[in-house]
Enzyme design. Structure first.
Site, PDB file in Angstrom:
ATOM      1  N   VAL A  15      55.238 -15.805  65.389  1.00  0.00           N
ATOM      2  CA  VAL A  15      55.622 -14.448  65.000  1.00  0.00           C
ATOM      3  C   VAL A  15      55.403 -13.612  66.250  1.00  0.00           C
ATOM      4  CG1 VAL A  15      55.255 -12.512  63.451  1.00  0.00           C
ATOM      5  CG2 VAL A  15      54.832 -14.843  62.639  1.00  0.00           C
ATOM      6  N   GLU A  16      56.471 -13.156  66.859  1.00  0.00           N
ATOM      7  CA  GLU A  16      56.376 -12.449  68.135  1.00  0.00           C
ATOM      8  C   GLU A  16      56.625 -10.966  67.933  1.00  0.00           C
ATOM      9  OE1 GLU A  16      57.453 -14.602  71.721  1.00  0.00           O
ATOM     10  OE2 GLU A  16      58.755 -15.834  70.483  1.00  0.00           O
ATOM     11  N   GLY A  17      55.699 -10.159  68.442  1.00  0.00           N
ATOM     12  CA  GLY A  17      55.779  -8.725  68.269  1.00  0.00           C
ATOM     13  C   GLY A  17      54.921  -8.260  67.112  1.00  0.00           C
TER      14      GLY A  17
END
Length: 486
Positions: A80-82
């Site tokens: 999960v990026e951000g």
């Protein structure tokens, strides 16, 4: 006689109405996250007579787990990026709702975990200096990017920006730091990646700079099923999707349209008719001949499709009889600096994620990914072992198992995610997303700000579905594309 004629006419009309009602109004090609997201958006808007045709035996597309050496690992999307920014990433919300096992990825100590090509560690101060210089150039790049006109006509590559700053990584150490900074994120080197659209990167600027590794035995694909279960019927006992509107193992090969509707033909000879079709296959597939469009897509659409890059990001998992690498705080990620740029460069150990599994992950991209896909797993294992022996000595045990995903070779994907090409701005994204008659398009590659990311795929599905809804419900079928220079 007249009464019989009226009854016959009534029956004929009723049968015609039932036949129309039985057919879907919308066919969605592909059950990746964008396709599922688009279908849910249509369903929420009351458009429930749709059919989803998926080429594989599962939904989720490039978000897909597989069993490796007794544990489920992610072949594709993993992070999960951000996270932890001013705006909330919708995927982070889902991960929390599902209570997915996820772990903060801490790269801060990478300077103490960078290995020399000939064996042994670099001094942390030497690596730290290389990282600081790279980050300084990156900051200068942000300032330059902000001054470029929005049209994208003056856009340059990240490498060009580095050259302007008299910083072209050539040593093994500088190259692996450069790789870690750019290729590891975009799956393509700085020479082909847009400066204007990636520096700064909207995902981190808006959602936060934290990233979390998903290591849940239910799989990261749980977020896709979470959305799907909200509008597709499931078996109460098993929870499996049994909705007849989802058809798996249906490989779409032909899409034709006329003024009255669309016809979709699959590889097994099945024919489906509808009012509209939403194509959610990857940009890599659109660049092949898997799907034939009739009539041919217009030249502006074909040009837009071929302007985009389908990058290849390969996560290679290796299983060992026991642990021989450093463990503890600050040891999760380590680098291997080779004079051959991108040669088995970024490694990760799973002390926290998969305790006792004795598994390592090494990431390769682009040309190395394509090369590795064309050789045997045994050859790849031998190469990886040679690198590990240089890092940790000749007496380490051999890997007992290896997993090498082959996204580029898979005709249903032809890569892992799209990369930002040089000179592309909203104009090109509007073109690639814009419908052609009754044929609509979605996918992470149609997300102007978040292409290549899970949240980009999810949000793109919503966006494209809303464009279709405006046409179906309100008659607003012409999509306005702003001028390139506006």
């Amino acid at each position: 006689m007249e009464r019989m004629f009226v009854v016959a006419l009534l029956l004929l009309t009723t049968h015609a109405v039932l036949a129309i009602a039985a057919g879907p109004s919308v066919i969605i090609v592909g059950a990746g996250f964008s396709g599922i997201s688009a279908a849910k958006t249509l369903s929420d808007a009351g458009i429930k007579d749709f059919l989803i045709l998926e080429a594989t035996d599962h939904i989720g597309g490039r978000i897909h787990k597989t069993n490796f050496a007794g544990i489920n690992v992610e072949k594709g999307a993993n992070w999960v990026e951000g996270v932890n920014g001013t705006e909330v990433n919708p995927i982070w919300v889902m991960a929390n709702e599902l209570k997915l096992r996820r772990f903060y990825s801490d790269y801060d100590n990478i300077s103490s975990n960078t290995y020399n090509q000939e064996g042994g560690l670099y001094g942390s101060s030497e690596v730290g200096k290389a990282i600081e210089e790279s980050e300084s150039i990156h900051s200068d790049g942000e300032k330059l990017s902000a001054r470029l006109p929005p049209s994208g006509r003056s856009d340059i590559s990240i490498l060009t920006m580095q050259r302007l700053k008299n910083h072209v990584p050539t040593s093994a150490l500088d190259m692996v730091v450069d790789y870690y900074s750019y290729d590891y994120e975009f799956a393509e080197p700085p020479r082909v990646t847009s400066l204007q659209n990636t520096v700064p990167l909207p995902t981190f600027a808006r959602f936060g700079e934290s990233v979390y590794f998903v290591a849940d035995q239910r799989g990261y694909e749980s977020v896709v099923y979470h959305v799907a279960h909200q509008f597709l019927s499931t078996d109460k006992a098993s929870g499996a999707i049994n909705d007849p509107r989802l058809k798996l193992n249906k490989v779409v090969r032909h899409i034709s349209q006329s003024s009255t509707g669309v016809t979709v033909t699959t590889e097994d000879g099945s024919v489906y008719k509808a009012d509209y079709v939403m194509v959610s296959v990857s940009i890599g597939v659109l660049q092949t001949k898997l799907i034939k469009f009739e009539p041919d897509l217009p030249s502006w659409k074909i040009l837009a499709v071929y302007q985009f890059d389908m990058a290849v990001y390969t996560k290679i998992f290796l299983k060992f009889p026991y642990t021989f690498w450093p463990e503890g705080t600050g040891t999760e990620f380590f680098l291997y600096a080779s004079e051959r740029r991108g040669y088995y460069p970024v490694w990760q150990q799973f002390e926290k994620q998969y305790p006792g599994a004795n598994v390592l992950l090494v990431t390769v991209t682009d040309e190395e990914s394509r090369r590795i896909e064309q050789q045997s797993d045994e050859e790849t294992k031998a190469e990886a072992m040679e690198v590990l022996k240089k890092m940790f000595g000749p007496n380490i045990p051999d890997a007992t198992d290896i997993l090498v995903p082959r996204w580029w070779s898979d005709r249903f994907y032809k890569g892992t995610f799209s990369n930002w090409p040089i000179g592309v701005n909203r104009y090109e994204y509007d073109q690639i997303r814009a419908p052609v008659g009754r044929i609509y398009f979605t996918g992470e590659h149609t997300s102007e700000h978040y292409n290549g990311y899970v949240h980009g795929a999810y949000l793109a599905g919503i966006d494209s579905a809303n464009i279709m809804i405006k046409c179906i419900k309100h008659g607003f079928c012409k999509v306005q594309i702003k001028d390139k220079d506006s």
